[in-house]
Design an enzyme around this catalytic site. Structure first.
Site, PDB file in Angstrom:
ATOM      1  N   ARG A  45       0.832  -1.209   0.000  1.00 27.82           N
ATOM      2  CA  ARG A  45       0.000   0.000   0.000  1.00 27.82           C
ATOM      3  C   ARG A  45       0.863   1.254   0.000  1.00 27.82           C
ATOM      4  NH1 ARG A  45      -4.040  -0.334   4.808  1.00 27.82           N
ATOM      5  NH2 ARG A  45      -4.623   1.739   4.041  1.00 27.82           N
ATOM      6  N   GLN A  56      -9.325  10.224   7.408  1.00 23.27           N
ATOM      7  CA  GLN A  56      -9.189   8.849   7.918  1.00 23.27           C
ATOM      8  C   GLN A  56      -8.106   8.134   7.110  1.00 23.27           C
ATOM      9  OE1 GLN A  56     -13.351   6.995   8.733  1.00 23.27           O
ATOM     10  NE2 GLN A  56     -13.651   8.480   7.089  1.00 23.27           N
ATOM     11  N   ASP A  87      -2.771   7.584   3.395  1.00 27.57           N
ATOM     12  CA  ASP A  87      -1.962   7.568   2.164  1.00 27.57           C
ATOM     13  C   ASP A  87      -1.138   8.829   1.933  1.00 27.57           C
ATOM     14  OD1 ASP A  87      -5.062   8.010   0.260  1.00 27.57           O
ATOM     15  OD2 ASP A  87      -3.777   9.522   1.180  1.00 27.57           O
ATOM     16  N   HIS A 127      -6.138   8.471  11.678  1.00 31.98           N
ATOM     17  CA  HIS A 127      -5.693   7.080  11.750  1.00 31.98           C
ATOM     18  C   HIS A 127      -4.212   6.931  11.404  1.00 31.98           C
ATOM     19  CE1 HIS A 127     -10.166   5.949  11.010  1.00 31.98           C
ATOM     20  NE2 HIS A 127      -9.937   6.311  12.242  1.00 31.98           N
ATOM     21  N   CYS A 161       9.643  -1.948  21.141  1.00 30.24           N
ATOM     22  CA  CYS A 161      10.149  -0.828  21.965  1.00 30.24           C
ATOM     23  C   CYS A 161       9.555   0.506  21.539  1.00 30.24           C
ATOM     24  CB  CYS A 161      11.692  -0.784  21.868  1.00 30.24           C
ATOM     25  SG  CYS A 161      12.278  -0.186  20.279  1.00 30.24           S
ATOM     26  N   CYS A 200      13.520  -3.723  13.941  1.00 32.73           N
ATOM     27  CA  CYS A 200      14.054  -2.582  14.697  1.00 32.73           C
ATOM     28  C   CYS A 200      15.559  -2.770  14.893  1.00 32.73           C
ATOM     29  CB  CYS A 200      13.338  -2.568  16.059  1.00 32.73           C
ATOM     30  SG  CYS A 200      14.045  -1.493  17.296  1.00 32.73           S
ATOM     31  N   VAL A 202     -20.129   8.692  -4.261  1.00 30.46           N
ATOM     32  CA  VAL A 202     -20.705   8.164  -5.516  1.00 30.46           C
ATOM     33  C   VAL A 202     -21.910   7.274  -5.223  1.00 30.46           C
ATOM     34  CG1 VAL A 202     -18.565   8.339  -6.852  1.00 30.46           C
ATOM     35  CG2 VAL A 202     -19.019   6.267  -5.521  1.00 30.46           C
ATOM     36  N   GLU A 203     -22.125   6.983  -3.939  1.00 26.71           N
ATOM     37  CA  GLU A 203     -23.322   6.215  -3.537  1.00 26.71           C
ATOM     38  C   GLU A 203     -23.646   6.581  -2.094  1.00 26.71           C
ATOM     39  OE1 GLU A 203     -22.038   2.127  -3.704  1.00 26.71           O
ATOM     40  OE2 GLU A 203     -20.736   2.387  -1.957  1.00 26.71           O
TER      41      GLU A 203
HETATM   42  C1  BV8 Z   1     -11.287   3.060  18.779  1.00 24.79           C
HETATM   43  C2  BV8 Z   1      -6.128   2.742   9.433  1.00 24.79           C
HETATM   44  C3  BV8 Z   1     -11.375   2.870  21.138  1.00 24.79           C
HETATM   45  C4  BV8 Z   1      -5.482   1.421   9.146  1.00 24.79           C
HETATM   46  C5  BV8 Z   1      -8.471   2.287   9.910  1.00 24.79           C
HETATM   47  C6  BV8 Z   1     -17.841   2.982  18.589  1.00 24.79           C
HETATM   48  C7  BV8 Z   1     -16.936   3.907  19.122  1.00 24.79           C
HETATM   49  C8  BV8 Z   1     -15.575   3.664  19.062  1.00 24.79           C
HETATM   50  C9  BV8 Z   1     -15.090   2.504  18.434  1.00 24.79           C
HETATM   51  C10 BV8 Z   1     -15.990   1.600  17.900  1.00 24.79           C
HETATM   52  C11 BV8 Z   1     -17.345   1.829  17.981  1.00 24.79           C
HETATM   53  N1  BV8 Z   1     -17.962   0.784  17.377  1.00 24.79           N
HETATM   54  C12 BV8 Z   1     -17.051  -0.091  16.917  1.00 24.79           C
HETATM   55  C13 BV8 Z   1     -15.838   0.350  17.242  1.00 24.79           C
HETATM   56  C14 BV8 Z   1     -14.621  -0.348  16.946  1.00 24.79           C
HETATM   57  C15 BV8 Z   1     -14.019   0.091  15.619  1.00 24.79           C
HETATM   58  C16 BV8 Z   1     -15.043   0.290  14.529  1.00 24.79           C
HETATM   59  O1  BV8 Z   1     -15.503   1.399  14.274  1.00 24.79           O
HETATM   60  N2  BV8 Z   1     -15.395  -0.793  13.853  1.00 24.79           N
HETATM   61  C17 BV8 Z   1     -16.310  -0.716  12.747  1.00 24.79           C
HETATM   62  C18 BV8 Z   1     -15.889  -1.708  11.680  1.00 24.79           C
HETATM   63  C19 BV8 Z   1     -17.702  -0.958  13.264  1.00 24.79           C
HETATM   64  N3  BV8 Z   1     -13.288   1.325  15.811  1.00 24.79           N
HETATM   65  C20 BV8 Z   1     -12.011   1.218  16.267  1.00 24.79           C
HETATM   66  O2  BV8 Z   1     -11.490   0.158  16.584  1.00 24.79           O
HETATM   67  C21 BV8 Z   1     -11.257   2.510  16.405  1.00 24.79           C
HETATM   68  N4  BV8 Z   1     -10.651   2.522  17.723  1.00 24.79           N
HETATM   69  O3  BV8 Z   1     -12.339   3.597  18.664  1.00 24.79           O
HETATM   70  O4  BV8 Z   1     -10.604   2.886  19.981  1.00 24.79           O
HETATM   71  C22 BV8 Z   1     -12.015   1.507  21.163  1.00 24.79           C
HETATM   72  C23 BV8 Z   1     -11.209   0.378  21.185  1.00 24.79           C
HETATM   73  C24 BV8 Z   1     -11.831  -0.878  21.211  1.00 24.79           C
HETATM   74  C25 BV8 Z   1     -13.226  -0.993  21.217  1.00 24.79           C
HETATM   75  C26 BV8 Z   1     -14.022   0.164  21.174  1.00 24.79           C
HETATM   76  C27 BV8 Z   1     -13.412   1.408  21.156  1.00 24.79           C
HETATM   77  C28 BV8 Z   1     -10.105   2.588  15.409  1.00 24.79           C
HETATM   78  C29 BV8 Z   1     -10.621   2.639  14.001  1.00 24.79           C
HETATM   79  C30 BV8 Z   1      -9.467   2.913  13.020  1.00 24.79           C
HETATM   80  C31 BV8 Z   1      -9.167   1.675  12.210  1.00 24.79           C
HETATM   81  N5  BV8 Z   1      -8.181   2.008  11.162  1.00 24.79           N
HETATM   82  N6  BV8 Z   1      -7.538   2.662   9.031  1.00 24.79           N
HETATM   83  C32 BV8 Z   1      -5.381   1.164   7.661  1.00 24.79           C
HETATM   84  O5  BV8 Z   1      -5.705   2.068   6.845  1.00 24.79           O
HETATM   85  O6  BV8 Z   1      -4.966   0.054   7.317  1.00 24.79           O
HETATM   86  S1  BV8 Z   1     -10.080   2.183   9.407  1.00 24.79           S
HETATM   87  C33 BV8 Z   1     -10.182   2.351   7.697  1.00 24.79           C
HETATM   88  O7  BV8 Z   1     -11.521   2.031   7.342  1.00 24.79           O
HETATM   89  C34 BV8 Z   1     -10.061   3.784   7.212  1.00 24.79           C
HETATM   90  O8  BV8 Z   1      -9.080   4.505   7.890  1.00 24.79           O
HETATM   91  C35 BV8 Z   1     -11.410   4.386   7.437  1.00 24.79           C
HETATM   92  O9  BV8 Z   1     -11.487   5.005   8.699  1.00 24.79           O
HETATM   93  C36 BV8 Z   1     -12.290   3.197   7.544  1.00 24.79           C
HETATM   94  C37 BV8 Z   1     -13.468   3.304   6.632  1.00 24.79           C
HETATM   95  O10 BV8 Z   1     -13.014   3.311   5.348  1.00 24.79           O
HETATM   96  P1  BV8 Z   1     -13.438   4.492   4.354  1.00 24.79           P
HETATM   97  O11 BV8 Z   1     -12.364   5.497   4.361  1.00 24.79           O
HETATM   98  O12 BV8 Z   1     -14.820   4.985   4.621  1.00 24.79           O
HETATM   99  O13 BV8 Z   1     -13.389   3.698   3.008  1.00 24.79           O
HETATM  100  P2  BV8 Z   1     -14.509   2.672   2.466  1.00 24.79           P
HETATM  101  O14 BV8 Z   1     -13.882   1.814   1.427  1.00 24.79           O
HETATM  102  O15 BV8 Z   1     -15.228   2.021   3.598  1.00 24.79           O
HETATM  103  O16 BV8 Z   1     -15.540   3.660   1.751  1.00 24.79           O
HETATM  104  C38 BV8 Z   1     -15.103   4.393   0.604  1.00 24.79           C
HETATM  105  C39 BV8 Z   1     -16.250   5.290   0.226  1.00 24.79           C
HETATM  106  O17 BV8 Z   1     -15.827   6.119  -0.857  1.00 24.79           O
HETATM  107  C40 BV8 Z   1     -17.471   4.526  -0.245  1.00 24.79           C
HETATM  108  O18 BV8 Z   1     -18.623   5.057   0.382  1.00 24.79           O
HETATM  109  C41 BV8 Z   1     -17.504   4.812  -1.759  1.00 24.79           C
HETATM  110  O19 BV8 Z   1     -18.827   4.883  -2.248  1.00 24.79           O
HETATM  111  C42 BV8 Z   1     -16.853   6.165  -1.811  1.00 24.79           C
HETATM  112  N7  BV8 Z   1     -16.226   6.527  -3.088  1.00 24.79           N
HETATM  113  C43 BV8 Z   1     -15.635   5.711  -4.008  1.00 24.79           C
HETATM  114  N8  BV8 Z   1     -15.156   6.450  -5.027  1.00 24.79           N
HETATM  115  C44 BV8 Z   1     -15.419   7.756  -4.733  1.00 24.79           C
HETATM  116  C45 BV8 Z   1     -16.119   7.803  -3.510  1.00 24.79           C
HETATM  117  N9  BV8 Z   1     -16.530   8.960  -2.955  1.00 24.79           N
HETATM  118  C46 BV8 Z   1     -16.267  10.106  -3.638  1.00 24.79           C
HETATM  119  N10 BV8 Z   1     -15.603  10.134  -4.817  1.00 24.79           N
HETATM  120  C47 BV8 Z   1     -15.173   8.989  -5.397  1.00 24.79           C
HETATM  121  N11 BV8 Z   1     -14.521   9.028  -6.568  1.00 24.79           N
HETATM  122 ZN    ZN Z   2      12.612  -1.985  19.024  1.00 26.62          ZN
END
Ligand code: BV8
Ligand code: ZN
Length: 264
Positions: A77, A108, A111, A126, A137, A154, A221-222
């Site tokens: 990535r 979020q 990149d 994020h 460490c 490391c 887009v949706e």
């Molecule tokens: C946390 C980095 C405390 C890594 C990512 C309630 C409160 C707090 C936490 C939670 C909660 N409920 C559940 C949770 C836990 C969890 C969570 O939310 N789970 C989800 C699945 C339900 N949250 C966490 O764990 C967070 N931590 O809150 O800590 C805690 C701890 C434990 C338990 C509870 C609380 C940490 C979340 C961060 C995870 N890391 N990324 C990496 O990148 O590898 S998440 C990753 O997916 C992204 O960063 C982004 O945030 C997320 C969603 O992705 P999107 O960016 O929306 O992309 P996606 O593909 O889904 O959608 C793309 C969109 O673009 C589509 O709608 C599409 O139609 C559109 N599109 C396409 N083309 C276009 C377009 N739009 C415009 N123009 C175009 N051309």
């Molecule tokens: Zn180390």
């Protein structure tokens, strides 16, 4: 509520009017804004997650279980992100940053394309994929060593290197999320761009903005999981819709503001 969400294909007069009056603008972006730069999203058919289950990749447990798979996925990535260029959507957000009195981009995305597009006032909720640190460490990697299996390690303690991103189950960095919450709470207009609005607490920001009086608009887009909570959903690619907002604001600039043309 959903009956009140206007589904449009271009910015409404109401949004343009709100932007004219706005002193404070907050923009939230997700993977969708980088699609026009050639980067795949998380949940679309060819999305990043489609090949794997998110829990197999973006959690510390998954990393400890299979560091080679997770390190390799992030390296792939990172290479994609480095070879990608910011697109018109990223550049339009940079212009909104320059044109607004109070502005914050809350991304979020990991990149780094917003930074490379020149946006100054931004927080990476994020983290970002170009940072690496030791999973044991915590030291950032300044000198790379490799294990026999070719894993990035490391140089101080030989622990495996992890990407500087926030994994599922990890808490977000405090200061960026506080800044994001403050900007959402004071926004006159809040734009949610290119996100499926599934991941919290980031997905809670548009609602926070709305509860504090912001005009909240989604550009996608949706429809997303939160379209029904928005005042408007503008269906279209971010790279086409965002420049329309900039064009409108620029058309309002008082002529005497234009730089005198000294080339004559
Ligand atoms: C946390 C980095 C405390 C890594 C990512 C309630 C409160 C707090 C936490 C939670 C909660 N409920 C559940 C949770 C836990 C969890 C969570 O939310 N789970 C989800 C699945 C339900 N949250 C966490 O764990 C967070 N931590 O809150 O800590 C805690 C701890 C434990 C338990 C509870 C609380 C940490 C979340 C961060 C995870 N890391 N990324 C990496 O990148 O590898 S998440 C990753 O997916 C992204 O960063 C982004 O945030 C997320 C969603 O992705 P999107 O960016 O929306 O992309 P996606 O593909 O889904 O959608 C793309 C969109 O673009 C589509 O709608 C599409 O139609 C559109 N599109 C396409 N083309 C276009 C377009 N739009 C415009 N123009 C175009 N051309
Ligand atoms: Zn180390």
């Amino acid at each position: 509520m959903s009956s009140r969400t206007a589904h449009l294909t271009e910015p409404s007069e109401q949004l343009l009017g709100r932007l004219e009056q706005a002193t404070s603008l907050c923009v939230l972006t997700g993977a969708g804004i980088s699609v026009e730069s050639g980067l795949s999203t998380f949940r679309d058919p060819e999305g990043l997650w489609e090949k794997y289950n998110p829990s197999d990749l973006a959690t510390e447990a998954a990393f400890r279980r299979n560091p080679k798979l997770v390190q390799g996925w992030y390296q792939a990535r990172l290479e994609q992100a480095i070879s990608a260029q910011p697109n018109a959507g990223h550049l339009a957000i940079t212009e909104l940053d320059e044109l607004s009195e109070y502005f914050l981009l809350v991304t979020q995305n990991v990149d780094t394309l917003h930074t490379r597009a020149g946006t100054k006032r931004l927080v990476e909720l994020h983290g970002n994929i170009s940072d690496e640190r030791c999973v044991d460490c915590g030291q950032p990697s300044d000198r790379l060593v490799f294990s026999e299996e070719g894993l990035r390690c490391c140089a101080d303690c030989n622990g495996f290197l992890r990407p500087g991103v926030v994994w599922f189950g990890e808490t977000l960095p405090t200061e960026p999320f506080e800044r994001a919450s403050e900007a959402a709470s004071r926004a006159d207009v809040f734009l949610s761009v290119g996100t499926s609005s599934i991941v919290y607490p980031a997905a809670g920001l548009p609602l926070l903005a709305k509860q504090n009086g912001a005009f909240v608009v989604e550009i996608n887009v949706e429809p997303s999981a939160l379209s029904h909570t928005m005042h408007e959903l503008i269906l279209g690619p971010a790279g086409e819709i965002l420049p329309l907002l900039v064009e409108h604001i620029r058309s309002l600039q008082p002529l005497n503001k234009l730089e005198p043309n000294t080339s004559r």
